[in-house]
Design an enzyme around this catalytic site. Structure first.
Site, mmCIF file in Angstrom:
data_model
loop_
_atom_site.group_PDB
_atom_site.id
_atom_site.type_symbol
_atom_site.label_atom_id
_atom_site.label_comp_id
_atom_site.label_asym_id
_atom_site.label_seq_id
_atom_site.Cartn_x
_atom_site.Cartn_y
_atom_site.Cartn_z
ATOM 1 N N GLU A 43 0.875 -1.180 0.000
ATOM 2 C CA GLU A 43 0.000 0.000 0.000
ATOM 3 C C GLU A 43 0.906 1.221 0.000
ATOM 4 O O GLU A 43 1.777 1.350 0.869
ATOM 5 C CB GLU A 43 -0.936 0.044 1.215
ATOM 6 C CG GLU A 43 -1.899 1.238 1.103
ATOM 7 C CD GLU A 43 -2.757 1.497 2.344
ATOM 8 O OE1 GLU A 43 -2.640 0.765 3.347
ATOM 9 O OE2 GLU A 43 -3.531 2.472 2.305
ATOM 10 N N GLU A 68 4.996 4.834 3.494
ATOM 11 C CA GLU A 68 4.521 6.173 3.875
ATOM 12 C C GLU A 68 5.707 7.127 3.833
ATOM 13 O O GLU A 68 6.804 6.794 4.278
ATOM 14 C CB GLU A 68 3.882 6.123 5.275
ATOM 15 C CG GLU A 68 3.532 7.449 5.902
ATOM 16 C CD GLU A 68 2.689 8.369 5.009
ATOM 17 O OE1 GLU A 68 1.664 7.929 4.482
ATOM 18 O OE2 GLU A 68 3.090 9.543 4.831
ATOM 19 N N ASP A 96 9.647 7.907 -0.146
ATOM 20 C CA ASP A 96 8.826 8.498 -1.210
ATOM 21 C C ASP A 96 8.704 7.452 -2.316
ATOM 22 O O ASP A 96 9.723 6.946 -2.810
ATOM 23 C CB ASP A 96 9.521 9.761 -1.732
ATOM 24 C CG ASP A 96 8.623 10.535 -2.680
ATOM 25 O OD1 ASP A 96 7.854 9.890 -3.435
ATOM 26 O OD2 ASP A 96 8.699 11.770 -2.675
ATOM 27 N N ASP A 118 -3.012 11.603 -2.372
ATOM 28 C CA ASP A 118 -3.045 13.068 -2.452
ATOM 29 C C ASP A 118 -3.413 13.502 -3.875
ATOM 30 O O ASP A 118 -2.845 12.997 -4.840
ATOM 31 C CB ASP A 118 -1.671 13.643 -2.082
ATOM 32 C CG ASP A 118 -1.351 13.408 -0.609
ATOM 33 O OD1 ASP A 118 -2.300 13.212 0.173
ATOM 34 O OD2 ASP A 118 -0.166 13.422 -0.244
ATOM 35 N N LYS A 122 -3.042 21.014 -8.790
ATOM 36 C CA LYS A 122 -2.488 21.897 -9.845
ATOM 37 C C LYS A 122 -1.899 21.050 -10.976
ATOM 38 O O LYS A 122 -1.185 20.073 -10.722
ATOM 39 C CB LYS A 122 -1.397 22.797 -9.257
ATOM 40 C CG LYS A 122 -1.969 23.821 -8.301
ATOM 41 C CD LYS A 122 -0.968 24.893 -7.946
ATOM 42 C CE LYS A 122 -1.643 25.911 -7.046
ATOM 43 N NZ LYS A 122 -0.905 26.170 -5.807
ATOM 44 N N ASP A 154 -12.486 9.620 -2.924
ATOM 45 C CA ASP A 154 -13.756 10.354 -3.025
ATOM 46 C C ASP A 154 -13.599 11.514 -4.009
ATOM 47 O O ASP A 154 -14.571 12.218 -4.289
ATOM 48 C CB ASP A 154 -14.168 10.912 -1.654
ATOM 49 C CG ASP A 154 -13.202 11.968 -1.173
ATOM 50 O OD1 ASP A 154 -11.974 11.762 -1.326
ATOM 51 O OD2 ASP A 154 -13.645 13.014 -0.659
ATOM 52 N N THR A 192 -10.674 2.743 4.937
ATOM 53 C CA THR A 192 -9.466 3.439 5.377
ATOM 54 C C THR A 192 -9.906 4.604 6.284
ATOM 55 O O THR A 192 -11.095 4.912 6.387
ATOM 56 C CB THR A 192 -8.680 3.996 4.166
ATOM 57 O OG1 THR A 192 -9.309 5.195 3.716
ATOM 58 C CG2 THR A 192 -8.617 2.984 3.034
ATOM 59 N N GLU A 195 -11.540 7.134 4.139
ATOM 60 C CA GLU A 195 -12.821 6.609 3.634
ATOM 61 C C GLU A 195 -13.919 6.771 4.695
ATOM 62 O O GLU A 195 -15.039 7.189 4.379
ATOM 63 C CB GLU A 195 -12.644 5.131 3.274
ATOM 64 C CG GLU A 195 -13.831 4.500 2.583
ATOM 65 C CD GLU A 195 -13.473 3.117 2.040
ATOM 66 O OE1 GLU A 195 -12.284 2.730 2.065
ATOM 67 O OE2 GLU A 195 -14.395 2.419 1.603
HETATM 68 N N1 SAM Z 1 -4.323 5.902 2.730
HETATM 69 C C1 SAM Z 1 -4.730 6.614 3.913
HETATM 70 C C2 SAM Z 1 -6.214 6.652 4.025
HETATM 71 O O1 SAM Z 1 -6.894 6.350 3.031
HETATM 72 O O2 SAM Z 1 -6.724 6.959 5.114
HETATM 73 C C3 SAM Z 1 -4.109 8.024 3.954
HETATM 74 C C4 SAM Z 1 -4.533 8.946 2.862
HETATM 75 S S1 SAM Z 1 -3.610 10.494 2.860
HETATM 76 C C5 SAM Z 1 -4.636 11.569 1.983
HETATM 77 C C6 SAM Z 1 -2.320 10.176 1.686
HETATM 78 C C7 SAM Z 1 -1.049 9.635 2.315
HETATM 79 O O3 SAM Z 1 -0.134 9.297 1.294
HETATM 80 C C8 SAM Z 1 -0.350 10.624 3.222
HETATM 81 O O4 SAM Z 1 -0.057 10.020 4.466
HETATM 82 C C9 SAM Z 1 0.928 10.977 2.446
HETATM 83 O O5 SAM Z 1 2.002 11.312 3.287
HETATM 84 C C10 SAM Z 1 1.171 9.719 1.660
HETATM 85 N N2 SAM Z 1 1.912 9.931 0.420
HETATM 86 C C11 SAM Z 1 1.635 10.848 -0.533
HETATM 87 N N3 SAM Z 1 2.529 10.775 -1.547
HETATM 88 C C12 SAM Z 1 3.380 9.780 -1.222
HETATM 89 C C13 SAM Z 1 4.524 9.242 -1.867
HETATM 90 N N4 SAM Z 1 4.974 9.723 -3.030
HETATM 91 N N5 SAM Z 1 5.173 8.212 -1.258
HETATM 92 C C14 SAM Z 1 4.742 7.731 -0.070
HETATM 93 N N6 SAM Z 1 3.664 8.210 0.590
HETATM 94 C C15 SAM Z 1 2.991 9.224 0.026
#
Ligand code: SAM
Length: 213
Positions: A43, A68, A96, A118, A122, A154, A192, A195
């Site tokens: 994930e 993460e 990352d 995320d 933009k 969503d 999640t 969610e």
């Molecule tokens: N998946 C979880 C949920 O549905 O509740 C968290 C959603 S949150 C909006 C998005 C997560 O993805 C954040 O914790 C962010 O730090 C992580 N994230 C975003 N871009 C990432 C990347 N390139 N590599 C690793 N994690 C990333």
């Protein structure tokens, strides 16, 4: 999700037995790491880890790797992980996902899960979206041919963008729903954190399952 900086987060992560720290040296060796040939599901952007932890509990014959980017967020996942210390099919990486090909060898990953990624609204940031063609290319390089990417959100704009990316790359759309919770695919769905939050606000949840060509 980006929580405020938590003092000591990096140190706590560095000491945790539930985090792989030298992830690039594990490339091609993840089955040895888990000590079995079970499928590997990852994930990306797991946030506080609710989804992947429940998945690991329900599916002991699948190996799970949660990725993460932020220490402050991973720390929250670790706090929950420590309460489930008997789970031996789940490990975390702080990284990352841009560098994911340095961590997994071709064919090493069975399935990938992207939950409420995320949106990077933009245009100039579109390539950062975890469902951009750039990321789909990366997934193609690490996944088995039979592998699938499951994506929930969503955010309708991000969902439309993701469908376009999949089509552009010639990926097959195996499942697609604009209202997961009212669909036939909801059975066994693990919610999640995001969610729960957004469906609680009345947002419909989109889901797609896509497969590379
Ligand atoms: N998946 C979880 C949920 O549905 O509740 C968290 C959603 S949150 C909006 C998005 C997560 O993805 C954040 O914790 C962010 O730090 C992580 N994230 C975003 N871009 C990432 C990347 N390139 N590599 C690793 N994690 C990333």
């Amino acid at each position: 999700m980006r929580l405020r900086n938590i003092p000591g987060a990096r140190e706590a992560i560095a000491e945790s037995p539930f985090v792989v720290h030298d992830e690039e040296s594990m490339k091609g060796k993840w089955h040895d790491f888990f000590g079995n040939d079970n499928p590997i599901h990852i994930e990306i952007g797991m946030g506080k880890g609710t989804y992947i932890m429940e998945s690991a509990k329900r599916n002991p014959n699948i190996n799970y790797i949660g990725i993460e980017k932020y220490s402050s967020v991973l720390l929250r996942a670790l706090e929950k992980r420590e309460e489930e210390s008997n789970l031996n099919n789940l490990i975390f990486i702080r990284m990352d996902a841009e560098y994911i090909e340095n961590v997994f060898a071709p064919d090493e990953v069975d399935n990938i899960f992207l939950n409420f990624s995320d949106p990077w609204p933009k245009d100039r940031n579109a390539k950062r979206r975890l469902t951009s063609t750039r990321f789909l290319d990366r997934y193609e390089h690490i996944m088995k041919k039979s592998g699938k990417v499951t994506f929930k959100t969503d955010n309708n704009d991000l969902f439309d963008f993701s469908l376009e990316s999949a089509k552009e790359k010639g990926w097959e759309i195996v499942i697609m729903t604009r209202d997961l919770h009212k669909s036939e695919y909801n059975e066994g769905n693990i919610m999640t954190e995001y969610e729960k939050k957004f469906s609680g606000l009345g947002h419909k949840i989109n889901m797609m399952v896509i497969k590379m060509p």
